[in-house]
Scaffold this motif. Structure first.
Motif, PDB file in Angstrom:
ATOM      1  N   ASP A 175      22.778  23.307  41.463  1.00  0.00           N
ATOM      2  CA  ASP A 175      24.277  22.648  41.508  1.00  0.00           C
ATOM      3  C   ASP A 175      25.073  23.871  40.619  1.00  0.00           C
ATOM      4  N   VAL A 189      30.171  19.478  42.507  1.00  0.00           N
ATOM      5  CA  VAL A 189      29.034  20.004  43.129  1.00  0.00           C
ATOM      6  C   VAL A 189      28.062  18.589  43.594  1.00  0.00           C
ATOM      7  N   CYS A 190      27.982  18.225  44.931  1.00  0.00           N
ATOM      8  CA  CYS A 190      27.134  17.308  45.092  1.00  0.00           C
ATOM      9  C   CYS A 190      27.635  15.846  44.363  1.00  0.00           C
ATOM     10  N   SER A 225      32.376  19.141  46.629  1.00  0.00           N
ATOM     11  CA  SER A 225      31.427  19.483  47.737  1.00  0.00           C
ATOM     12  C   SER A 225      30.223  18.805  48.034  1.00  0.00           C
ATOM     13  N   GLY A 275      27.561  23.821  47.165  1.00  0.00           N
ATOM     14  CA  GLY A 275      28.438  24.201  45.999  1.00  0.00           C
ATOM     15  C   GLY A 275      28.555  25.658  46.215  1.00  0.00           C
TER      16      GLY A 275
END
Length: 315
Positions: free
Chosen positions: A14, A101-102, A153, A159
């Motif tokens: 990430d 990210v995530c 994302s 990412g």
């Protein structure tokens, strides 16, 4: 300067994925990379893999123009840290571009940055995320989203897609394409592309009929009748159909349509290619036939998906 926020038990990719993308882009642009890993407690921060990143503390910095928040196993604890939340809120108020990210989306949501905004996260987190943050306009099928200066994302490698979209905004399409090639990416995915692959969704797609499905995906402009696929598999049509349904959970014709829809959707959302050309190249032949397939699958015609994808990447 790009700041990358990590915490104990963060997901290494990430952070490392966007860092590598931004570094390569800056070098292509002739600029020295300006990247800083930051955390509540400065020093080595252990990822969930055991590998560590050295981080600086959360001191306010006017130099940070983009903040990327990693996700990972430790995100629940990080999302309850008042220092982390205050830092993220402060940057967002200044108009800094803030991204997750995530599962890093949990930190943005807990900070209140996603209320009333479009956002996404890893598909496995959808149910819990929706129940925990009902004010967020979650779009669970998207690779990444942008709503004003807030970006989110999906899982891990998404990412990098998000970073490439930012690189396009900062340096232009040419640098973004060069960066993608340097990263040896097959292609840059648009934010509106599905997190899922039809090949992955088919049961046992990597088993007996895995090579056949991969071949079919590369030859979608061919008729791909049951007889064609049975011949390729070296089986009689009747035996092939029975075996295919037993292993994949769907009929050969439905599997082919799913593959056609997936590839057609990617081309519709990521290019300006004529809808008629997309229909021809993906084996639908007739644009009307493709339109009906899109409505069955997505509830919208191809033109609507294209408009939505462009709007999501230009807002």
């Amino acid at each position: 300067m790009i700041g990358v926020l990590v915490f104990p038990d963060f997901q290494l990719l990430d952070a490392a994925g966007p860092i590598s993308a931004f570094e390569i882009a800056a070098r292509f642009a002739g600029n020295p990379p300006e990247l800083k890993v930051i955390a509540v407690t400065p020093g080595p921060v252990r990822s969930s893999s055991g590998a560590e990143m050295f981080a600086r503390g959360l001191r306010p910095s006017a130099a940070i123009t983009t903040l990327v928040v990693a996700g990972g196993e430790g995100v629940r604890a990080a999302a309850k840290c008042t220092k982390t939340l205050a830092f993220v809120r402060g940057l967002a108020r200044r108009g800094v571009r803030v991204a997750s990210v995530c599962s890093g989306a949990y930190i943005l949501a807990e900070a209140g940055l996603l209320d009333g905004r479009r956002a996404t996260t890893h598909w496995q987190r959808t149910k819990h995320f929706l129940s925990a943050y009902p004010k967020v306009k979650l779009e669970p099928d998207r690779i990444f989203t942008r709503d004003d200066n807030i970006w989110t994302s999906a899982g891990i490698t998404a990412g990098i897609d998000l970073a490439l979209a930012m690189i396009t905004e900062d340096y232009g399409e040419e640098i973004a394409q060069k960066t993608a090639r340097q990263l040896v990416l097959y292609h840059r995915r648009s934010g509106g592309q599905s997190q899922f692959s039809s090949l992955l969704e088919l049961k046992a797609a990597n088993g007996r009929f895995g090579p056949l499905l991969a071949w079919a995906r590369e030859h979608l402009n061919a008729p791909l009748t049951v007889e064609d696929m049975a011949e390729k598999a070296g089986m009689s049509s009747r035996h092939f159909t029975r075996a295919f349904v037993a292993e994949t959970g769907t009929t050969p014709s439905k599997a082919v349509e799913r593959l056609r829809i997936e590839v057609a959707r990617q081309r519709v959302q990521s290019s300006a290619e004529a809808i008629e050309r997309v229909a021809e190249a993906t084996g639908f032949r007739d644009p009307e036939r493709m339109r009906r397939a899109f409505i069955r699958a997505f509830g919208q015609p191809p033109q609507s998906l294209r408009r939505a994808a462009r709007a999501g990447e230009s807002v």
